[in-house]
Motif scaffolding. Structure first.
Motif, PDB file in Angstrom:
ATOM      1  N   GLU A 104      32.434  36.773  42.068  1.00 24.87           N
ATOM      2  CA  GLU A 104      33.534  36.286  42.848  1.00 24.87           C
ATOM      3  C   GLU A 104      34.697  37.174  42.725  1.00 24.87           C
ATOM      4  OE1 GLU A 104      32.458  35.432  39.076  1.00 24.87           O
ATOM      5  OE2 GLU A 104      31.962  33.512  40.014  1.00 24.87           O
ATOM      6  N   THR A 105      35.556  36.938  43.937  1.00 22.97           N
ATOM      7  CA  THR A 105      36.696  37.960  43.861  1.00 22.97           C
ATOM      8  C   THR A 105      38.032  37.065  43.428  1.00 22.97           C
ATOM      9  OG1 THR A 105      35.779  39.462  45.692  1.00 22.97           O
ATOM     10  CG2 THR A 105      38.218  39.373  45.251  1.00 22.97           C
ATOM     11  N   GLY A 106      38.797  37.633  42.361  1.00 22.98           N
ATOM     12  CA  GLY A 106      39.914  36.913  42.196  1.00 22.98           C
ATOM     13  C   GLY A 106      39.819  35.438  41.605  1.00 22.98           C
ATOM     14  N   LEU A 163      46.272  32.462  36.598  1.00 27.71           N
ATOM     15  CA  LEU A 163      45.258  31.316  36.239  1.00 27.71           C
ATOM     16  C   LEU A 163      43.825  31.591  36.368  1.00 27.71           C
ATOM     17  CD1 LEU A 163      47.092  27.939  37.983  1.00 27.71           C
ATOM     18  CD2 LEU A 163      46.738  28.495  35.662  1.00 27.71           C
ATOM     19  N   ASP A 164      43.456  32.699  37.016  1.00 33.16           N
ATOM     20  CA  ASP A 164      42.121  33.229  37.219  1.00 33.16           C
ATOM     21  C   ASP A 164      41.643  34.092  35.962  1.00 33.16           C
ATOM     22  OD1 ASP A 164      44.058  35.090  38.403  1.00 33.16           O
ATOM     23  OD2 ASP A 164      42.587  35.934  39.430  1.00 33.16           O
ATOM     24  N   VAL A 250      37.747  51.075  28.289  1.00 36.09           N
ATOM     25  CA  VAL A 250      38.940  50.868  28.908  1.00 36.09           C
ATOM     26  C   VAL A 250      38.848  49.669  29.702  1.00 36.09           C
ATOM     27  CG1 VAL A 250      41.063  51.557  30.462  1.00 36.09           C
ATOM     28  CG2 VAL A 250      40.179  53.150  28.293  1.00 36.09           C
ATOM     29  N   HIS A 251      39.467  48.553  29.757  1.00 34.18           N
ATOM     30  CA  HIS A 251      39.491  47.467  30.813  1.00 34.18           C
ATOM     31  C   HIS A 251      40.837  47.098  31.178  1.00 34.18           C
ATOM     32  CE1 HIS A 251      39.056  43.098  31.738  1.00 34.18           C
ATOM     33  NE2 HIS A 251      37.731  43.139  31.147  1.00 34.18           N
ATOM     34  N   THR A 252      40.892  47.359  32.390  1.00 34.49           N
ATOM     35  CA  THR A 252      42.097  47.443  32.994  1.00 34.49           C
ATOM     36  C   THR A 252      42.828  45.995  33.477  1.00 34.49           C
ATOM     37  OG1 THR A 252      41.364  47.147  35.375  1.00 34.49           O
ATOM     38  CG2 THR A 252      41.419  49.395  34.639  1.00 34.49           C
ATOM     39  N   GLY A 253      41.961  45.072  33.129  1.00 32.18           N
ATOM     40  CA  GLY A 253      42.574  43.802  33.617  1.00 32.18           C
ATOM     41  C   GLY A 253      42.962  43.732  35.135  1.00 32.18           C
ATOM     42  N   ASP A 254      43.782  42.967  35.681  1.00 33.75           N
ATOM     43  CA  ASP A 254      44.344  43.009  36.991  1.00 33.75           C
ATOM     44  C   ASP A 254      45.185  44.167  37.013  1.00 33.75           C
ATOM     45  OD1 ASP A 254      42.569  41.215  38.134  1.00 33.75           O
ATOM     46  OD2 ASP A 254      44.311  39.657  38.414  1.00 33.75           O
ATOM     47  N   TYR A 484      35.775  42.225  38.694  1.00 37.01           N
ATOM     48  CA  TYR A 484      36.525  41.445  39.468  1.00 37.01           C
ATOM     49  C   TYR A 484      36.260  41.806  40.949  1.00 37.01           C
ATOM     50  CZ  TYR A 484      39.301  41.149  35.034  1.00 37.01           C
ATOM     51  OH  TYR A 484      39.469  41.007  33.788  1.00 37.01           O
ATOM     52  N   GLY A 485      35.285  41.249  41.378  1.00 35.35           N
ATOM     53  CA  GLY A 485      35.040  41.292  42.709  1.00 35.35           C
ATOM     54  C   GLY A 485      33.519  40.833  43.117  1.00 35.35           C
TER      55      GLY A 485
END
Ligand SMILES: [Zn+2]
Length: 652
Positions: A104-106, A163-164, A250-254, A484-485
């Motif tokens: 899913e995205t976002g 919230l996501d 490395v995990h960018t997050g948003d 994330y997508g």
């Protein structure tokens, strides 16, 4: 069952409630078509029941008893039992599993790292309902498989306060025995508010980290370092995660990269590049902005566009709709209004709450003399063109402050000719229809509407392709995993990575529940075993899976309506007593209505009498099944619809 009917009475319009008596006692010839549209007068001595709710069977006969939720006011967190065990992880290997966010995205973002028996979780978001979820409020990541590993969970690392990424904590923390949470100050500030509302705060352990510091935190066997990135809420962090097995992530997050953000410092590219020199096994990077070429616009440009609007505004109120977590946007507006002698009013609960939290934690510098409370009285004496109202509702949310203004139901703000509404926001995919709906209503009331199509009044919070390339180049990982997508956005991100030299075999394209293990030498192994991940939906205070009968029933009701038949029968002889009552909701037909009801009731009677005659000792549940099946076939043939049919037998 009765509550269900009461609810239908309240919720649905266009229902029909009739009794067999309406037909059998009426001996007049069939009225002409024009008369059929008139409501049927009640038959003498047979007062017509308007709705079922006024004809409640006594408690003894109620087919099902409603048990109120004991935990009303708190949140349900009972995940389904699943018979799934994580495959054994080989010695010195490190594992990653996306639990949510990759299909899913976002939405619903969550991932897990495992070393030995120890587990570390990253983020815990919700997905808001769309039409596929048929009225459910939102869904959360499925952690059913983790509930038997609660002792192994060493902590939750949270990247930022959207919230996501945090919205499911109130359901998932208690289900996993309240693991320790790590996050930056603003992130924890907003989490604290949510946990407090869910009455979980006193059980939670929150550890504050500083994304500007290179301190390494021990989360079980993992060493975690936070670094600064830009996004649409301040105090966002990316993560460096080091496993004792040698794998480094490395995990960018948003993220986005903004050299002139409004209140944050720019993303810490120096440190990201230093981290990149450590030899990163895999980069997990945000794919939300993957379709956008070039660089995303800076928040500073938005400030300039908004300042032009505010300074040149001389007539009517100025209403600016934005996301309540976009603290930097709000700060820019405060500064602009201060400079141009305008007054700010906040509208919408989350706007007021988030501003209060950000102010308390020092992220927002509020100039008290220009910030006014939103009541009809307080706007008095301030000319409309001096009023700037910052409101929630930029996504067209049904009960938001802006939606209430658009329909003239806001307590303090009445939109009049000459007011201007600025959407300082983009439309989240799926919300287009609601947003256009609100815009239409606002224009109808005389408002002038400005969106990002008319000027630079908004920029997104996610990296465009050139920023994604910067991240990949600086981190320079062995493997690259777009996260994330849905598949489309992850594939676009993969294609961007290819343009800077990554090969197909370097890419890790996996869906929620897929397992990848990393050997001490950094080589990746994909497991053929997949974690069972379902859609867990939250509806009010209830929790269930998307495939549950509840949603199927809703789909049926939504598509074709509901038809309820009540049989009053003699407990001993099973003979029908009196008339069968028919109640419908959401079935659409006009002229043929009486004929159809008459036919259905006749069929209902025949079917009952035949079944009881053929099998005198039939059990009630089987009888109901037969009646339902007979009627379904009949209704489908006669009116070519498949409503939900509920026969109810009331024994007296
Ligand atoms: Zn975010």
């Amino acid at each position: 069952m009765q509550d269900f009917l009461d609810e239908l009475d309240n919720e649905l319009d266009g229902g029909e409630s009739v009794s067999e008596a309406d037909f059998v006692e009426q001996k007049q010839p069939k009225p002409a078509v024009s008369e059929q549209r008139k409501p049927t007068p009640p038959v003498k001595n047979q007062p017509r029941q308007k709705t079922f709710s006024k004809n409640k069977p006594d408690s003894k006969n109620r087919p099902e008893t409603f048990v109120p939720q004991k935990n009303f006011g708190t949140f349900v967190s009972r995940f389904p039992d699943v018979k799934f065990y994580l495959p054994t992880l080989r010695d010195k290997y490190t594992r990653f599993i996306p639990i949510g966010g990759n299909n899913e995205t976002g939405a619903k973002n969550m991932g897990m790292f495992q070393y030995g028996d120890d587990i570390m979780l990253v983020d815990c978001g919700v997905q808001f309902a769309d039409m596929d979820m048929l009225g459910a409020n939102y869904s959360v990541p499925d952690v059913s498989f983790l509930t038997k590993y609660t002792k192994n969970i060493k902590g939750f690392v949270i990247t930022h306060a959207h919230l996501d990424h945090i919205g499911a904590l109130k359901h998932i923390l208690p289900a996993l025995d309240m693991p320790v949470l790590y996050g930056t100050r603003l992130t924890l500030g907003i989490i604290r508010k949510w946990l407090e509302e869910a009455k979980l705060l006193d059980k939670a352990t929150l550890i504050e980290v500083d994304a500007g510091s290179d301190k390494k935190w021990d989360v079980g066997p993992f060493k975690v370092e936070f670094f600064r990135v830009n996004h649409s809420v301040p105090d966002c962090a990316g993560l460096y995660i080091e496993s004792p097995g040698g794998a480094k992530f490395v995990h960018t997050g948003d993220f986005k990269i903004d050299f002139t953000p409004a209140i944050d410092a720019p993303a810490d590219l120096t440190r990201i590049s230093e981290i990149g020199r450590r030899g990163i096994t895999m980069l997990l990077s945000d794919s939300t902005g993957s379709s956008r070429k070039g660089f995303s616009m800076s928040e500073k440009n938005v400030g300039e566009a908004l300042e032009k609007i505010v300074s040149e505004h001389t007539r009517g109120r100025l209403i600016i709709a934005s996301f309540s977590s976009w603290i930097s946007r709000i700060q820019q507006l405060i500064d602009i209004c201060d400079k141009h002698g305008k007054y700010i009013f906040l509208s919408g609960r989350s706007m007021v709450e988030n501003v209060a939290i950000a102010k308390e934690l020092g992220y927002l510098k509020v100039k008290e003399h220009i910030m006014k409370k939103m009541t009809p009285k307080n706007t008095e004496g301030i000319p409309p063109h001096k009023q700037v109202i910052i409101t929630t509702g930029s996504q067209g949310e049904q009960f938001s402050a802006l939606a209430r203004m658009a329909v003239g139901q806001h307590n303090s703000i009445e939109i009049v000719q000459g007011d201007t509404v600025v959407f300082s926001s983009s439309v989240v995919p799926g919300n287009e229809k609601s947003v256009v709906g609100i815009i239409n209503k606002l224009i109808k009331l005389g408002a002038n509407v400005i969106t990002k199509d008319d000027g630079e009044v908004h920029t997104g919070g996610h990296a465009f392709q050139e920023e994604q390339k910067i991240m990949i180049n600086l981190v320079h990982p062995k493997y690259f995993m777009p996260i994330y997508g849905d598949l489309y956005f992850r594939t676009l991100h993969k294609n961007t990575a290819k343009t800077i030299g990554y090969k197909e075999e370097d890419m890790v394209m996996i869906e929620n529940g897929h397992i990848v293990d990393f050997a001490p030498d950094g080589n990746l192994f994909r497991s053929r075993i997949k974690v069972p991940i379902q859609d867990i939906i939250i509806d009010g205070h209830g929790m269930g899976t998307l495939g549950s009968h509840v949603l199927k029933a809703r789909e049926k009701m939504m598509n074709s309506g509901v038809l309820v038949l009540v049989y009053k029968v003699d407990k001993r002889t099973r003979a029908l007593l009196g008339h069968i009552k028919l109640e419908t909701r959401g079935l659409v037909y006009l002229e043929e209505v009486r004929d159809i009801h008459r036919m259905i009731i006749k069929k209902a009677r025949d079917s009952y009498e035949h079944t009881v005659k053929d099998v005198p000792d039939i059990e009630e549940k089987d009888l109901i099944k037969v009646l339902r099946s007979d009627l379904e076939t009949f209704v489908s043939k006669r009116i070519d619809r498949e409503p939900m049919i509920i026969p109810m037998v009331v024994e007296v």
